[in-house]
Design a protein around this motif. Structure first.
Motif, PDB file in Angstrom:
ATOM      1  N   GLU A   3       0.835  -1.194   0.000  1.00 13.23           N
ATOM      2  CA  GLU A   3       0.000   0.000   0.000  1.00 13.23           C
ATOM      3  C   GLU A   3       0.876   1.252   0.000  1.00 13.23           C
ATOM      4  N   LEU A   4       0.486   2.233  -0.811  1.00 16.50           N
ATOM      5  CA  LEU A   4       1.222   3.481  -0.909  1.00 16.50           C
ATOM      6  C   LEU A   4       0.534   4.564  -0.088  1.00 16.50           C
ATOM      7  N   THR A   5       1.340   5.358   0.603  1.00 20.34           N
ATOM      8  CA  THR A   5       0.817   6.470   1.386  1.00 20.34           C
ATOM      9  C   THR A   5       1.604   7.723   1.035  1.00 20.34           C
ATOM     10  N   SER A   6       0.922   8.824   0.896  1.00 27.45           N
ATOM     11  CA  SER A   6       1.578  10.092   0.572  1.00 27.45           C
ATOM     12  C   SER A   6       2.460  10.554   1.728  1.00 27.45           C
ATOM     13  N   LEU A   7       3.733  10.761   1.461  1.00 27.64           N
ATOM     14  CA  LEU A   7       4.640  11.270   2.485  1.00 27.64           C
ATOM     15  C   LEU A   7       4.246  12.680   2.909  1.00 27.64           C
ATOM     16  N   ASP A   8       3.823  13.482   1.962  1.00 28.24           N
ATOM     17  CA  ASP A   8       3.405  14.846   2.291  1.00 28.24           C
ATOM     18  C   ASP A   8       2.210  14.831   3.238  1.00 28.24           C
ATOM     19  N   GLU A   9       1.260  13.939   2.994  1.00 27.37           N
ATOM     20  CA  GLU A   9       0.102  13.827   3.870  1.00 27.37           C
ATOM     21  C   GLU A   9       0.501  13.296   5.250  1.00 27.37           C
ATOM     22  N   LEU A  10       1.437  12.374   5.293  1.00 22.16           N
ATOM     23  CA  LEU A  10       1.919  11.847   6.564  1.00 22.16           C
ATOM     24  C   LEU A  10       2.599  12.938   7.385  1.00 22.16           C
ATOM     25  N   VAL A  11       3.452  13.723   6.746  1.00 21.19           N
ATOM     26  CA  VAL A  11       4.156  14.805   7.437  1.00 21.19           C
ATOM     27  C   VAL A  11       3.153  15.826   7.970  1.00 21.19           C
ATOM     28  N   ALA A  12       2.167  16.170   7.159  1.00 20.67           N
ATOM     29  CA  ALA A  12       1.156  17.138   7.589  1.00 20.67           C
ATOM     30  C   ALA A  12       0.362  16.598   8.776  1.00 20.67           C
ATOM     31  N   ALA A  13       0.009  15.319   8.726  1.00 22.45           N
ATOM     32  CA  ALA A  13      -0.774  14.713   9.805  1.00 22.45           C
ATOM     33  C   ALA A  13       0.031  14.620  11.096  1.00 22.45           C
ATOM     34  N   ALA A  14       1.321  14.346  10.978  1.00 19.88           N
ATOM     35  CA  ALA A  14       2.179  14.231  12.159  1.00 19.88           C
ATOM     36  C   ALA A  14       2.425  15.583  12.814  1.00 19.88           C
ATOM     37  N   GLY A  15       2.396  16.655  12.017  1.00 18.97           N
ATOM     38  CA  GLY A  15       2.610  17.985  12.564  1.00 18.97           C
ATOM     39  C   GLY A  15       3.988  18.138  13.178  1.00 18.97           C
ATOM     40  N   SER A  16       4.049  18.512  14.442  1.00 17.68           N
ATOM     41  CA  SER A  16       5.335  18.728  15.111  1.00 17.68           C
ATOM     42  C   SER A  16       5.964  17.445  15.635  1.00 17.68           C
ATOM     43  N   VAL A  17       5.236  16.344  15.526  1.00 15.84           N
ATOM     44  CA  VAL A  17       5.760  15.053  15.996  1.00 15.84           C
ATOM     45  C   VAL A  17       6.666  14.464  14.916  1.00 15.84           C
ATOM     46  N   PRO A  18       7.879  14.017  15.251  1.00 13.43           N
ATOM     47  CA  PRO A  18       8.775  13.453  14.232  1.00 13.43           C
ATOM     48  C   PRO A  18       8.188  12.216  13.564  1.00 13.43           C
ATOM     49  N   LEU A  19       8.377  12.139  12.254  1.00 15.16           N
ATOM     50  CA  LEU A  19       7.854  11.032  11.456  1.00 15.16           C
ATOM     51  C   LEU A  19       8.994  10.115  11.033  1.00 15.16           C
ATOM     52  N   ALA A  20       8.841   8.823  11.302  1.00 10.95           N
ATOM     53  CA  ALA A  20       9.810   7.812  10.877  1.00 10.95           C
ATOM     54  C   ALA A  20       9.208   6.992   9.747  1.00 10.95           C
ATOM     55  N   ILE A  21       9.942   6.875   8.649  1.00  2.00           N
ATOM     56  CA  ILE A  21       9.483   6.099   7.507  1.00  2.00           C
ATOM     57  C   ILE A  21      10.416   4.907   7.292  1.00  2.00           C
ATOM     58  N   ASP A  22       9.838   3.722   7.242  1.00  2.00           N
ATOM     59  CA  ASP A  22      10.605   2.547   6.826  1.00  2.00           C
ATOM     60  C   ASP A  22      10.700   2.605   5.305  1.00  2.00           C
TER      61      ASP A  22
END
Length: 394
Positions: free
Chosen positions: A171-190
């Motif tokens: 499944e593909l997920t938009s990185l831009d959408e993930l970053v926006a949803a995470a906000g100030s919380v750091p996002l880790a991508i495998d």
């Protein structure tokens, strides 16, 4: 190689030359392997200062002793520089395995007392399991879509973890959408499935890009490792955890992984071409109920391949309808080895629900009829014929 110079070079060139800046000075052409576990100290004071600096996650000071392999190693440092270059990151930190890498990232994010994790499923079974079991003293809220992330974040959330393409269903997920949803919380991508050749999460705002180097980076099924690309501040924190927990990549593993980077772009592109041919054939093949591959339009409704990813990669999954059929196909292939892992030069077939995703909660398991395929460098026509005969006999 500085960032400005790197901007002018193609990824294929960077893959060959990154992390080798000191070879001419050393008077060697091939990557050297330094297996020293301990290093001479110039004097007591400077040795102690270097130990304290490195144990705290700092970099090796000019002229200082590395002290001890658990703290710093030149072979590993070259590999880290090379991977950071390919990811467009300030730094990279290499580990003894992919699970050691993700563990250190979670621990680093939780160091300031923020021990809550938001995890987007599906993710790799090992990551899912370590979070579900609270082995690191964290609690986890699992979500199944980007739209659920913001609501799941609390004042105690230290990190958001996601994987795209996801393991094992791609499944593909938009990185831009993930970053926006995470906000100030750091996002880790495998980023294991995509590799830095196809995707650079940090350029979209992610804090960490994590790889099981055992897979595509090593590429030949003969090295175990993990590596995290990130900024300097996070790298310092993660290196400190690595130094004190003893999870440094062994120099030989670092050497093999660094050598693997040299051919990574070539391997990724050829394996990807094979995978696309195989996916196109499988769509019309009797006995296949569903093909999950980013190179198929129906699997990429947001058009992320060609924008976020420069190509669909060479991982795919197929649903053959039942556990019994899946087991038969996995055991009946001749060119696909029935085994865990992925990303090597040879093709592999695996049943995720009974292997990598066996320990996870029932709601996180893929369908019993799903097989994960890692496409190698064999001739695509031969791979197609092999799967056809295995499916026909099921």
């Amino acid at each position: 190689m500085d960032h400005d110079a790197n901007d002018a070079l193609h990824p294929d060139t960077l893959a060959v030359h990154a992390g080798r800046a000191d070879l001419e000075e050393l008077g060697v052409h091939a990557l050297p392997i330094d297996l020293s576990t301990t290093n001479p100290l110039t004097d007591i004071d400077s040795g102690g200062e270097s130990y304290e600096r490195l144990a705290g996650g700092g970099s090796l000071a000019e002229g200082a002793s590395p002290v001890y392999q658990r703290l710093w190693n030149p072979t590993t440092a070259r590999y880290e520089e090379a991977l950071a270059t390919l990811e467009g990151a300030d730094a990279a930190v290499a580990f003894s395995s992919g699970m050691a890498a993700i563990t250190a990232v979670i621990m680093a994010a939780a160091q300031e007392g923020k021990r809550h994790v938001v995890a987007l499923r599906p993710i790799y079974g090992g990551t899912d399991y370590i979070l579900a079991k609270q082995l690191l003293g964290t609690t986890t809220t699992y979500v199944t879509s980007v739209d659920e992330i913001s609501a799941a974040i609390t004042d105690e959330t230290g990190i958001v973890i996601a994987e795209t393409p996801a393991n094992p269903t791609l499944e593909l997920t938009s990185l831009d959408e993930l970053v926006a949803a995470a906000g100030s919380v750091p996002l880790a991508i495998d980023n294991t499935f995509a590799t830095p050749v196809l995707q650079q999460p940090l350029s979209h705002g992610a804090a960490f890009s994590i790889h099981s180097a055992t897979k595509y980076i090593g590429g030949h099924g003969d090295v175990l490792g993990g590596i995290v690309a990130t900024d300097d501040a996070w790298a310092t924190r993660i290196r400190g955890i690595r130094a004190l927990t003893g999870a440094l990549s062994h120099p030989l593993a670092s050497y093999l992984s660094h050598r693997g980077l040299s051919t990574l772009p070539l391997r990724v592109r050829q394996q990807q071409a094979n995978a696309q041919a195989l996916a196109d054939a499988l769509v019309a093949m009797p006995g296949v109920e569903k093909v999950m591959y980013p190179g198929l339009a129906e699997c990429d409704p947001k058009g992320l391949v060609g924008t976020q990813m420069s190509g669909p990669g060479s991982m795919m999954a197929i649903d053959v309808g039942s556990f019994e059929r899946a087991a038969h196909v996995a055991q009946s292939t001749k060119l696909f080895t029935h085994a865990v892992s992925l990303g090597g030069v040879d093709s592999l077939v695996q049943h995720p629900a009974s292997l990598t995703h066996r320990p996870v909660a029932a709601e996180a398991k893929p369908n019993a009829g799903v097989l994960r395929l890692s496409i190698g460098l064999e001739n695509a026509d031969d791979l197609i014929a092999d799967l056809r005969q295995a499916l026909a006999s099921a």
